[in-house]
Scaffold this motif. Structure first.
Motif, PDB file in Angstrom:
ATOM      1  N   SER A   6       0.826  -1.210   0.000  1.00  0.00           N
ATOM      2  CA  SER A   6       0.000   0.000   0.000  1.00  0.00           C
ATOM      3  C   SER A   6       0.862   1.263   0.000  1.00  0.00           C
ATOM      4  CB  SER A   6      -0.932  -0.012   1.211  1.00  0.00           C
ATOM      5  OG  SER A   6      -1.745   1.138   1.229  1.00  0.00           O
ATOM      6  N   GLU A   7       2.011   1.221   0.705  1.00  0.00           N
ATOM      7  CA  GLU A   7       2.908   2.376   0.752  1.00  0.00           C
ATOM      8  C   GLU A   7       3.379   2.775  -0.643  1.00  0.00           C
ATOM      9  OE1 GLU A   7       6.217   1.849   3.303  1.00  0.00           O
ATOM     10  OE2 GLU A   7       4.994   1.181   5.004  1.00  0.00           O
ATOM     11  N   TYR A   8       3.545   1.805  -1.508  1.00  0.00           N
ATOM     12  CA  TYR A   8       4.007   2.051  -2.868  1.00  0.00           C
ATOM     13  C   TYR A   8       2.849   2.253  -3.846  1.00  0.00           C
ATOM     14  CZ  TYR A   8       8.820   0.932  -1.615  1.00  0.00           C
ATOM     15  OH  TYR A   8      10.081   0.951  -1.066  1.00  0.00           O
ATOM     16  N   PHE A  37      -0.553  -1.888  -9.359  1.00  0.00           N
ATOM     17  CA  PHE A  37       0.061  -0.595  -9.069  1.00  0.00           C
ATOM     18  C   PHE A  37      -0.325   0.425 -10.138  1.00  0.00           C
ATOM     19  CE2 PHE A  37       3.001  -3.630  -7.150  1.00  0.00           C
ATOM     20  CZ  PHE A  37       3.245  -3.051  -5.908  1.00  0.00           C
ATOM     21  N   PRO A  38      -0.323   1.706  -9.768  1.00  0.00           N
ATOM     22  CA  PRO A  38      -0.465   2.743 -10.798  1.00  0.00           C
ATOM     23  C   PRO A  38       0.818   2.811 -11.623  1.00  0.00           C
ATOM     24  CG  PRO A  38      -0.059   3.739  -8.655  1.00  0.00           C
ATOM     25  CD  PRO A  38      -0.293   2.274  -8.401  1.00  0.00           C
ATOM     26  N   GLN A  39       0.747   3.441 -12.769  1.00  0.00           N
ATOM     27  CA  GLN A  39       1.886   3.470 -13.683  1.00  0.00           C
ATOM     28  C   GLN A  39       3.125   4.119 -13.063  1.00  0.00           C
ATOM     29  OE1 GLN A  39       2.273   2.210 -16.638  1.00  0.00           O
ATOM     30  NE2 GLN A  39       0.240   1.646 -17.355  1.00  0.00           N
ATOM     31  N   ALA A  40       2.931   5.096 -12.196  1.00  0.00           N
ATOM     32  CA  ALA A  40       4.066   5.856 -11.667  1.00  0.00           C
ATOM     33  C   ALA A  40       4.740   5.194 -10.477  1.00  0.00           C
ATOM     34  CB  ALA A  40       3.607   7.262 -11.261  1.00  0.00           C
ATOM     35  N   ALA A  41       4.242   4.066 -10.014  1.00  0.00           N
ATOM     36  CA  ALA A  41       4.778   3.446  -8.809  1.00  0.00           C
ATOM     37  C   ALA A  41       6.231   2.999  -9.018  1.00  0.00           C
ATOM     38  CB  ALA A  41       3.917   2.254  -8.416  1.00  0.00           C
ATOM     39  N   ASP A  42       7.020   3.116  -7.958  1.00  0.00           N
ATOM     40  CA  ASP A  42       8.421   2.680  -7.991  1.00  0.00           C
ATOM     41  C   ASP A  42       8.477   1.189  -7.660  1.00  0.00           C
ATOM     42  OD1 ASP A  42      11.144   2.462  -7.940  1.00  0.00           O
ATOM     43  OD2 ASP A  42      11.391   3.478  -6.002  1.00  0.00           O
ATOM     44  N   ARG A  87      10.437  -1.058  -8.878  1.00  0.00           N
ATOM     45  CA  ARG A  87      11.811  -1.537  -8.699  1.00  0.00           C
ATOM     46  C   ARG A  87      12.251  -1.373  -7.261  1.00  0.00           C
ATOM     47  NH1 ARG A  87      16.920   1.185  -9.305  1.00  0.00           N
ATOM     48  NH2 ARG A  87      18.604  -0.313  -9.623  1.00  0.00           N
ATOM     49  N   GLY A  88      11.956  -0.212  -6.681  1.00  0.00           N
ATOM     50  CA  GLY A  88      12.314   0.011  -5.284  1.00  0.00           C
ATOM     51  C   GLY A  88      11.598  -0.959  -4.362  1.00  0.00           C
ATOM     52  N   LEU A  89      10.338  -1.258  -4.677  1.00  0.00           N
ATOM     53  CA  LEU A  89       9.583  -2.212  -3.862  1.00  0.00           C
ATOM     54  C   LEU A  89      10.197  -3.602  -3.952  1.00  0.00           C
ATOM     55  CD1 LEU A  89       7.119  -3.144  -2.216  1.00  0.00           C
ATOM     56  CD2 LEU A  89       5.885  -3.389  -4.381  1.00  0.00           C
ATOM     57  N   VAL A  90      10.571  -4.017  -5.155  1.00  0.00           N
ATOM     58  CA  VAL A  90      11.160  -5.353  -5.330  1.00  0.00           C
ATOM     59  C   VAL A  90      12.427  -5.480  -4.483  1.00  0.00           C
ATOM     60  CG1 VAL A  90      12.261  -6.905  -6.972  1.00  0.00           C
ATOM     61  CG2 VAL A  90      10.173  -5.697  -7.614  1.00  0.00           C
ATOM     62  N   GLU A  91      13.270  -4.455  -4.520  1.00  0.00           N
ATOM     63  CA  GLU A  91      14.492  -4.500  -3.722  1.00  0.00           C
ATOM     64  C   GLU A  91      14.180  -4.598  -2.241  1.00  0.00           C
ATOM     65  OE1 GLU A  91      17.460  -4.785  -4.981  1.00  0.00           O
ATOM     66  OE2 GLU A  91      16.655  -4.691  -7.015  1.00  0.00           O
ATOM     67  N   ARG A  92      13.187  -3.874  -1.810  1.00  0.00           N
ATOM     68  CA  ARG A  92      12.816  -3.903  -0.388  1.00  0.00           C
ATOM     69  C   ARG A  92      12.270  -5.269   0.009  1.00  0.00           C
ATOM     70  NH1 ARG A  92       8.743   0.463   2.523  1.00  0.00           N
ATOM     71  NH2 ARG A  92       8.490  -0.657   4.509  1.00  0.00           N
ATOM     72  N   LEU A  93      11.431  -5.864  -0.840  1.00  0.00           N
ATOM     73  CA  LEU A  93      10.865  -7.177  -0.526  1.00  0.00           C
ATOM     74  C   LEU A  93      11.947  -8.249  -0.488  1.00  0.00           C
ATOM     75  CD1 LEU A  93       7.575  -7.134  -2.653  1.00  0.00           C
ATOM     76  CD2 LEU A  93       7.824  -6.761  -0.190  1.00  0.00           C
ATOM     77  N   LYS A  94      12.915  -8.157  -1.406  1.00  0.00           N
ATOM     78  CA  LYS A  94      13.991  -9.146  -1.429  1.00  0.00           C
ATOM     79  C   LYS A  94      14.861  -9.039  -0.181  1.00  0.00           C
ATOM     80  CE  LYS A  94      14.400  -9.807  -6.429  1.00  0.00           C
ATOM     81  NZ  LYS A  94      15.274  -9.660  -7.628  1.00  0.00           N
ATOM     82  N   ASP A  95      15.053  -7.798   0.300  1.00  0.00           N
ATOM     83  CA  ASP A  95      15.831  -7.627   1.536  1.00  0.00           C
ATOM     84  C   ASP A  95      15.073  -8.157   2.746  1.00  0.00           C
ATOM     85  OD1 ASP A  95      17.858  -6.450   0.105  1.00  0.00           O
ATOM     86  OD2 ASP A  95      17.219  -4.389   0.517  1.00  0.00           O
ATOM     87  N   SER A  96      13.758  -7.955   2.753  1.00  0.00           N
ATOM     88  CA  SER A  96      12.951  -8.342   3.922  1.00  0.00           C
ATOM     89  C   SER A  96      12.616  -9.832   3.915  1.00  0.00           C
ATOM     90  CB  SER A  96      11.654  -7.525   3.961  1.00  0.00           C
ATOM     91  OG  SER A  96      11.927  -6.143   4.023  1.00  0.00           O
ATOM     92  N   TYR A  97      12.379 -10.391   2.732  1.00  0.00           N
ATOM     93  CA  TYR A  97      11.932 -11.783   2.636  1.00  0.00           C
ATOM     94  C   TYR A  97      12.818 -12.527   1.633  1.00  0.00           C
ATOM     95  CZ  TYR A  97       7.882  -9.365   4.568  1.00  0.00           C
ATOM     96  OH  TYR A  97       7.058  -8.574   5.312  1.00  0.00           O
TER      97      TYR A  97
END
Length: 619
Positions: free
Chosen positions: A491-493, A513-518, A520-530
């Motif tokens: 939801s944050e993204y 996601f909407p077109q402008a959502a980041d 890539r940044g979310l993917v990196e965050r999810l990979k770090d967390s999980y």
């Protein structure tokens, strides 16, 4: 006392003077001299000065007295007589002139003084010249040692020549004319002039010229002072050049930014912006190639979107990845084939990344600190333009980005439920609370409800867990999840979780996601967390004119929290099915309110739901 007595008194006073006093009439005959004057000059009353004293000293006295009588002014002058130096002062009157002499030193003293002055001039740290003003072309009659060191010329090459031999091709005609005019006018002058040494090397010379006048006030010589100011002039030229370079840089920034701004303003799409930027940059020296790339999160590579110029893009160049990773401009002065240097700078607006701009140049030092100012300004202008276009496109577009993830981490409670119980878990809906927590509803099949509750009891990612209803082998659970968990992170993204499924063999999550959502940044965050997270799909799809999300948003904006909770709880628990698997009393108890209050909230929510569906005003 009568006048005769006054005259005698004055005469006695003069006779008592130890300094020589001499009086002459208008025929240059001696009319009076005191004893010291008689002893010095050996003159008598009535003798004519030019005849009685035919020496240089006599000529000097005669000349000075003649000038003094002519203008009626007292004159002071120096003279040598019989190895002594005198300072004499003339006092003209109607009958002639009186001269008072004061001894100021012996010949030896004068010689010593002259020697001291000559040594001082010779050893002065600046060049000194003396030119004869009474001879044609003002030839030099003297130069000191500093002048020889400054110019490389010795006295044998200089004496008898005009000092213009120091001038050359780059000597300023205006300064030369100014110096010539001052000499002709017998006035002092100072100029800064490019001169040439004997070996042909240039140097900057500050020339100060002053006239020297004789006892009659006539200019007899010109003294010149030459000072090497090359270091100062070079510093001035360097400062001026740097100022011009800064001015050129500002003009270049303004010109290039103006060109790019005009291009991006006229460009209707992001692709057109990127193409126009590459065209403009590659046509401005020393640049010869430019390309824009975008990070493809599916392949973790950079995809070229636009380019222009003479080289080939190298998306795998190390500085491209480094620019995207650090968010800072990167430069490689070693360059690539066809380019002497290459620079990569990220295109980002706030926290949204739009790609990377890579520029090649024909000069190895093209990307110095000043040039980097230009590039950073360009990056901001391009990112701002793309953001404006993308924002507008998103607002009017009927498409979204749909992503699908696979998760393996047991830190996710739904993954652990499926692995531990062997059941199938499916996400239904979520509701956000004011404190940032999320109330999520999940259905679980083929698993014991007690086993499910035991699994989540130890999970830090679940603060509350409750069985809502159980029917035909399917159990409905309500989980309260703290902020920062998966659904709230999506939801944050700007993402809306569409589906979560978990089985003992795999767990998948679909998010829109909407077109402008980041993303890539979310993917990196999810990979770090999980650990073990994998992006399975990234696709654009069209959405209907009015999506389910639009309908839900309009409805939830009008529902109170209690009304929404009552409606959602009733729906997911099967309260609207027949026969009802759960009663209103049970649902009221789960919400910790009375039965009548539950039904009041539920009826209000139903009324607003129907009003939204049929287009009536919701109150």
């Amino acid at each position: 006392m009568d006048s005769a007595d006054q005259t005698r008194t004055a005469r006695h006073a003069v006779e008592r003077l130890t300094d020589p006093v001499l009086a002459l009439d208008d025929e240059w005959r001696v009319t009076y001299l005191n004893d010291p004057a008689r002893d010095v000059f050996a003159l008598g009353i009535g003798e004519r000065l030019p005849d009685a004293l035919p020496t240089t000293a006599g000529e000097t006295i005669h000349k000075r007295c003649r000038t003094s009588i002519a203008d009626g002014q007292s004159r002071t002058f120096s003279m040598l007589f019989r190895d002594l130096r005198y300072e004499a002062t003339t006092h003209p009157d109607d009958s002639g002139v009186t001269i008072v002499f004061r001894e100021v030193g012996s010949f030896e003293d004068v010689a010593a003084e002259l020697e001291l002055k000559e040594r001082a001039i010779n050893e002065a740290p600046i060049g000194i010249t003396i030119a004869d003003a009474e001879s044609d072309d003002e030839p030099l009659i003297y130069i000191n040692e500093a002048f020889e060191e400054l110019t490389g010329y010795d006295s044998a090459n200089v004496i008898g020549r005009n000092c213009r031999f120091l001038q050359g091709e780059q000597s300023d005609p205006g300064s030369i004319a100014k110096m010539r005019a001052a000499i002709d006018a017998e006035e002092p002058v100072s100029v800064e002039l490019r001169n040439y040494r004997k070996d042909g090397k240039e140097f900057w010379n500050r020339v100060d010229i002053a006239p020297i006048r004789d006892e009659d006030g006539e200019v007899s010589h010109f003294v010149g002072f030459q000072t090497d100011i090359s270091e100062r002039k070079n510093a001035e030229f360097t400062a001026r050049r740097r100022a011009e370079e800064r001015e050129h840089l500002l003009e270049r920034i303004e010109g290039l930014l103006g060109d790019v701004t005009s291009a991006v303003v006229e460009a209707p799409t992001r692709q057109a912006i990127e193409t126009a930027v590459c065209d403009r940059i590659s046509s401005v020296e020393p640049y010869n190639f430019a390309w824009v790339g975008e990070h493809d999160i599916r392949t973790d590579s950079v995809e070229v979107r636009a380019m222009a110029g003479d080289c080939e893009p190298q998306p795998d160049h190390p500085i491209v990845a480094e620019a995207l990773e650090t968010g800072e401009l990167q430069v490689d002065e070693l360059g690539i084939e066809g380019c002497a240097a290459v620079a990569a700078l990220p295109i980002a607006y706030d926290d949204t990344e739009y790609g990377v701009l890579t520029i090649c140049a024909t000069e190895s030092d093209a990307f110095d600190e000043r040039e980097q100012v230009v590039l950073r300004s360009l990056s901001r202008a391009i990112a701002s333009a793309i953001n404006a276009r993308e924002t507008r496109r998103i607002l009017i577009a009927d498409s979204v980005v749909e992503t699908e993830f696979a998760f393996q981490s047991s830190d996710l409670f739904f993954v652990d439920i499926a692995d531990s119980t062997g059941g199938n878990v499916e996400y239904l809906q979520s509701t956000n609370r004011d404190d940032g927590s999320v109330v999520s509803f999940f259905s679980v099949r083929d698993a014991s409800t007690d086993d499910v509750l035991n699994v989540v009891e130890s999970k830090s990612g679940v603060t509350e867990a409750r069985l809502v209803a159980e029917h035909d082998g399917e159990a409905l659970f309500e989980f309260v999840l703290p902020a920062g968990t998966l659904v709230s992170t999506m939801s944050e993204y700007g993402g809306k979780t569409q589906a979560i499924t978990a089985t003992p063999s795999e767990s998948r999550v679909v998010v829109e996601f909407p077109q402008a959502a980041d993303v890539r940044g979310l993917v990196e965050r999810l990979k770090d967390s999980y650990p073990g997270t994998e992006l399975l799909a990234y696709r654009h799809r069209e959405r209907p004119a009015k999506t389910k999300q639009d309908f839900i948003k309009n409805l939830t904006d009008n529902l109170t929290e209690r009304q929404l909770t009552a409606l959602q709880t009733a729906y997911v628990s099967g309260f609207f099915d027949w026969p009802r698997p759960v009663t209103g009393e049970e649902l009221a108890e789960s919400m910790r309110i009375s039965r009548s209050t539950f039904h009041e909230h539920l009826r209000a929510a139903e009324r607003k739901l129907c009003g939204e569906f049929f287009g009536d005003e919701v109150v």
